[in-house]
Design a protein around this motif. Structure first.
Motif, PDB file in Angstrom:
ATOM      1  N   UNK A   2       0.847  -1.192   0.000  1.00 22.86           N
ATOM      2  CA  UNK A   2       0.000   0.000   0.000  1.00 22.86           C
ATOM      3  C   UNK A   2       0.882   1.242   0.000  1.00 22.86           C
ATOM      4  N   UNK A   3       0.520   2.193  -0.815  1.00 23.67           N
ATOM      5  CA  UNK A   3       1.243   3.465  -0.860  1.00 23.67           C
ATOM      6  C   UNK A   3       0.283   4.619  -0.662  1.00 23.67           C
ATOM      7  N   UNK A   4       0.743   5.627   0.042  1.00 20.00           N
ATOM      8  CA  UNK A   4       0.009   6.882   0.212  1.00 20.00           C
ATOM      9  C   UNK A   4       0.852   7.983  -0.410  1.00 20.00           C
ATOM     10  N   UNK A   5       0.244   8.747  -1.289  1.00 19.78           N
ATOM     11  CA  UNK A   5       0.973   9.823  -1.960  1.00 19.78           C
ATOM     12  C   UNK A   5       0.245  11.138  -1.721  1.00 19.78           C
ATOM     13  N   UNK A   6       0.951  12.079  -1.093  1.00 21.37           N
ATOM     14  CA  UNK A   6       0.390  13.401  -0.842  1.00 21.37           C
ATOM     15  C   UNK A   6       0.749  14.352  -1.977  1.00 21.37           C
ATOM     16  N   UNK A   7      -0.093  15.352  -2.158  1.00 18.18           N
ATOM     17  CA  UNK A   7       0.175  16.410  -3.119  1.00 18.18           C
ATOM     18  C   UNK A   7      -0.522  17.673  -2.662  1.00 18.18           C
ATOM     19  N   UNK A  26      -2.845   0.354  -4.100  1.00 21.90           N
ATOM     20  CA  UNK A  26      -2.375  -0.968  -3.700  1.00 21.90           C
ATOM     21  C   UNK A  26      -3.540  -1.898  -3.444  1.00 21.90           C
ATOM     22  N   UNK A  27      -3.227  -2.958  -2.747  1.00 17.76           N
ATOM     23  CA  UNK A  27      -4.206  -4.001  -2.460  1.00 17.76           C
ATOM     24  C   UNK A  27      -5.045  -3.577  -1.252  1.00 17.76           C
ATOM     25  N   UNK A  28      -6.119  -2.821  -1.513  1.00 11.70           N
ATOM     26  CA  UNK A  28      -6.920  -2.234  -0.447  1.00 11.70           C
ATOM     27  C   UNK A  28      -8.382  -2.623  -0.585  1.00 11.70           C
ATOM     28  N   UNK A  29      -8.942  -3.198   0.473  1.00 10.51           N
ATOM     29  CA  UNK A  29     -10.374  -3.465   0.519  1.00 10.51           C
ATOM     30  C   UNK A  29     -11.098  -2.297   1.183  1.00 10.51           C
ATOM     31  N   UNK A  30     -10.554  -1.839   2.284  1.00 15.39           N
ATOM     32  CA  UNK A  30     -11.138  -0.676   2.949  1.00 15.39           C
ATOM     33  C   UNK A  30     -10.107  -0.036   3.872  1.00 15.39           C
ATOM     34  N   UNK A  31     -10.377   1.206   4.213  1.00 10.25           N
ATOM     35  CA  UNK A  31      -9.539   1.971   5.139  1.00 10.25           C
ATOM     36  C   UNK A  31     -10.448   2.500   6.235  1.00 10.25           C
ATOM     37  N   UNK A  99      -5.765   1.263   9.866  1.00 11.28           N
ATOM     38  CA  UNK A  99      -6.441  -0.026   9.730  1.00 11.28           C
ATOM     39  C   UNK A  99      -6.863  -0.263   8.277  1.00 11.28           C
ATOM     40  N   UNK A 100      -5.876  -0.418   7.434  1.00 16.94           N
ATOM     41  CA  UNK A 100      -6.104  -0.744   6.033  1.00 16.94           C
ATOM     42  C   UNK A 100      -6.167  -2.261   5.910  1.00 16.94           C
TER      43      UNK A 100
END
Length: 122
Positions: A2-7, A26-31, A99-100
């Protein structure tokens, strides 16, 4: 992974506005929750605002009434609208995903973005 990219960071004059964005991939079902933290030089990282999957928000006292956090669950994005910016808002702003999970049977993990610089100066 999982990646988080800010802008959206940058230089703005006092009283100005900026909108920060965070995109999770990325491989995300829920956050469960998404949040914004900030860290000024010589200071500890502090919570700015967070928002749950259901839309419940929480703000630091120093930004209440000036900042607004939002999220789009389908797009896995979060935004931080910052108005009436002050020099003391100068910091590196970090996106945080709490909690991803990649499926209902998997354990949750937390992730940080690399940060984006916000500088408030005339």
């Amino acid at each position: 992974q999982v990646q988080l990219v800010e802008s959206g960071g940058g230089l703005v004059q006092p009283g100005g506005s900026l909108t920060l964005s965070c995109a999770a991939s990325g491989d995300i079902f829920s956050i469960y929750a998404m949040a914004w933290y900030r860290q000024a030089p010589g200071k500890e990282r502090e919570l700015v605002a967070n928002i749950t999957y259901g839309g419940t928000t929480n703000y630091a006292d120093s930004v209440k009434g000036r900042f607004t956090i939002s999220r789009d669950n389908a797009k896995k994005t979060s935004h931080l609208q910052m108005n009436s910016l002050k020099p003391e808002d100068t910091a590196v702003y970090y996106c945080y995903a709490d909690h991803v999970i990649r499926s209902p049977i998997h354990a949750g993990h937390n992730y940080w973005g690399k940060g984006t610089q916000v500088t408030v100066a005339s």
